[in-house]
Scaffold this motif. Sequence first.
Motif, PDB file in Angstrom:
ATOM      1  N   ALA A 108       1.140  -1.220  -0.118  1.00 31.37           N
ATOM      2  CA  ALA A 108      -0.006  -0.514   0.356  1.00 31.37           C
ATOM      3  C   ALA A 108       1.163   1.125  -0.080  1.00 31.37           C
ATOM      4  O   ALA A 108       1.024   2.631  -0.621  1.00 31.37           O
ATOM      5  N   LEU A 109       2.126   1.187   0.781  1.00 33.70           N
ATOM      6  CA  LEU A 109       2.543   2.690   0.748  1.00 33.70           C
ATOM      7  C   LEU A 109       3.705   2.392  -0.728  1.00 33.70           C
ATOM      8  O   LEU A 109       3.503   3.693  -0.929  1.00 33.70           O
ATOM      9  N   VAL A 110       3.903   1.434  -1.168  1.00 34.81           N
ATOM     10  CA  VAL A 110       4.646   1.754  -2.588  1.00 34.81           C
ATOM     11  C   VAL A 110       3.662   2.385  -3.411  1.00 34.81           C
ATOM     12  O   VAL A 110       4.176   3.045  -4.679  1.00 34.81           O
ATOM     13  N   LEU A 111       2.172   2.496  -3.365  1.00 36.61           N
ATOM     14  CA  LEU A 111       1.487   2.777  -4.034  1.00 36.61           C
ATOM     15  C   LEU A 111       1.638   4.267  -4.742  1.00 36.61           C
ATOM     16  O   LEU A 111       1.147   4.745  -5.784  1.00 36.61           O
ATOM     17  N   VAL A 112       2.066   4.977  -3.703  1.00 35.73           N
ATOM     18  CA  VAL A 112       1.790   6.230  -3.285  1.00 35.73           C
ATOM     19  C   VAL A 112       3.737   7.058  -2.942  1.00 35.73           C
ATOM     20  O   VAL A 112       3.554   7.977  -3.934  1.00 35.73           O
ATOM     21  N   PHE A 114      -7.070  -4.259  -1.569  1.00 34.89           N
ATOM     22  CA  PHE A 114      -6.092  -4.766  -1.971  1.00 34.89           C
ATOM     23  C   PHE A 114      -6.952  -6.311  -1.158  1.00 34.89           C
ATOM     24  O   PHE A 114      -8.075  -5.876  -0.613  1.00 34.89           O
ATOM     25  N   LYS A 123       0.905   7.456  -9.571  1.00 35.55           N
ATOM     26  CA  LYS A 123       0.797   7.497  -8.494  1.00 35.55           C
ATOM     27  C   LYS A 123      -0.920   8.134  -7.870  1.00 35.55           C
ATOM     28  O   LYS A 123      -1.444   7.540  -6.903  1.00 35.55           O
TER      29      LYS A 123
END
Lengths: 362, 282
Positions: free
Chosen positions: A209-213, B84, B77
């Motif tokens: 989820a972090l690397v999505l942003v 998920f 982004k």
Amino acid sequence: MYPRMIQSIFKKDLKDAIRDSRVLVAILVPIAIGVLYNFMFNDTTPTPSATVAWHADGATRLLDMIQTVSGDSVKLTFDQQPSADDVRTTMEDKDADIGIVVPANFDAQVAQGATPQLTVFLPKTSNFAGNYVAAAIDPAIRSLAGQQDPARIEISRVSSDTASDAIFDQVGLRRYFVLFAVILEIGMIAMLAVPIILTEEVEKRTMEALVLVASYVDIVIAKALVGLAYIVVAVALLLGVTRVVPERIVLFVLAALALGITMIGFGLLLGGLFKSANQLNTWGGVVLLPVVAPAFVVGLPIPGWLQTIFDFLPTSQAARVMIDSMMNASYFGQAWLSFIVIIIWALAAYALLVYRLARRTT
Amino acid sequence: MSVPMIEVEHLVKQYGDVHAVNDISFTVAEGEIFGLLGHNGAGKTTTIRMLTGRTLPTSGSARIAGYDVVSQLDLIKPLINLVFEEPNLYERLSGRENLRFFAELYDVDAKRVDELLRMVDLTEAADRKLKTYSSGMKQRLLVARALVNDPRVLFLDEPTRGLDPASARELRDLVAGLSDKGTTVFITTHYMEEADELCDRVAFLSHGEIVALNAPRELKLRYGQRTALVLLRDRREETIRLDNPADAVRLEQWMEQDDVLTLHSQEGTLEDVFIELAGRPL
């Protein structure tokens, strides 16, 4: 690289990680060890002390003479009793290390060459302080009698030729072992707490989820800063509670930061090797031990070949600088050389980290 | 629904000798709900990973809102988000803290957090630690997190797996509502009925390749069997094919003899289509 992202992740981790019991233990254990050492050890070897219970029928200079003969080797406390029986009772109650009963006109009789009876009480079991005072009575009486000493004894104190005694004499046992706890603290935060924080993100898939942003670089920088923040706070707390204040504070801070940054680099690399935070928590100590251990024998007598190996390690070099920072005069010296060794290790750690991040991104 | 929001051209992802995704191409228009269906290991998640910039394609290209997913990822982004499959939330933080953290990351006003908590009906539980949440509550929070930046393209990876029917229904209504507001939705699911109900178009992925792509009704018409079930007066059930002249004659005879009690058309389902194309059910 986005500073706003780094700041957000840093704030989140600072708040979230401390709620993790594994991280909390990694921070608190070295502080507890430091406090323990602080109580166990002294910076200076304490002077032995002895309590002398005494009674004299009339005035006497014997006690002054004993004090003179003993010098500063033993700290004497004289406890005057109303009678000889009270001296014996005090000894029986173990309230004194030696009891002395001085008869009337003792000083005059000694001066005239008579042999008055002096009564001395010693405990049944051997007692260093009592024996020391007992041994001082004979020369004290000789002085009272005006006798010339058969020889003039000159005592001078010298350091032991073993390195360990020398370094402990210089920096003090207490400060040496508190520094031991400081390096352990840096090691445990950098090589245990920080990798746990990183591994947990991967394990729980919050990293996804972090690397999505954010980018991996932002995330890793934030984790490194969290580790550094914990180190700063924990080391300050450790020094505060043990009241160990470096004489050269700037040198100490630079050494602690340099070691912290270097070890966090290796900690982040370590984090990538384990699949779960619990696995890391179990095996991290095994990795930590050989990394931190060399710092704990700095200045101690070890085989030359081992010393040569340790001289190339960042923990040993940081320990040398930190020990020097405790005193105004350097014991090891050449702090710049120590910093060069630490910086080389830091560059190696972060180059490897950048390489791994680049591979992960592609 | 004419502007392509997602454009995929000859996309390939190879792990060693294995083609996880093999030369797929499609487009998804703005506001469209697009479903990607397939077995486990068919390449659905790998496709989402490439479209969200978490895995680099081996070859081919993909664009989101006109930006390349490899070279212009930083521009993509802020425009996308993902629900998920697993509840990858921070368990030691509260629901509100989880959302606030991502709101900060996306540089979104903190008011949006309260708005989202209301939307997914978690306002009362907002300050409780996540470890006290049920799986349904966590799934709702995942959806709220994915909407924190008001994405133009929302990816959902098996979003209703493990949800009770009522929660799944709420989620489907929410997704339909987002599409109505212009959000492009890209969904992977195992539930054919869900895809049938929600999606404007679906693609069937098998062994990394798209084997069919069209609107659910068109696929059912093309691949489903055109049959009807006839219940006769003597309580016999007969299945007739609507495209078979011999069956038409049989039906005419039954009707002339007043033997037909009921007649039910049996439209094919997406499941039938998938079985026909992939050789086995999902």
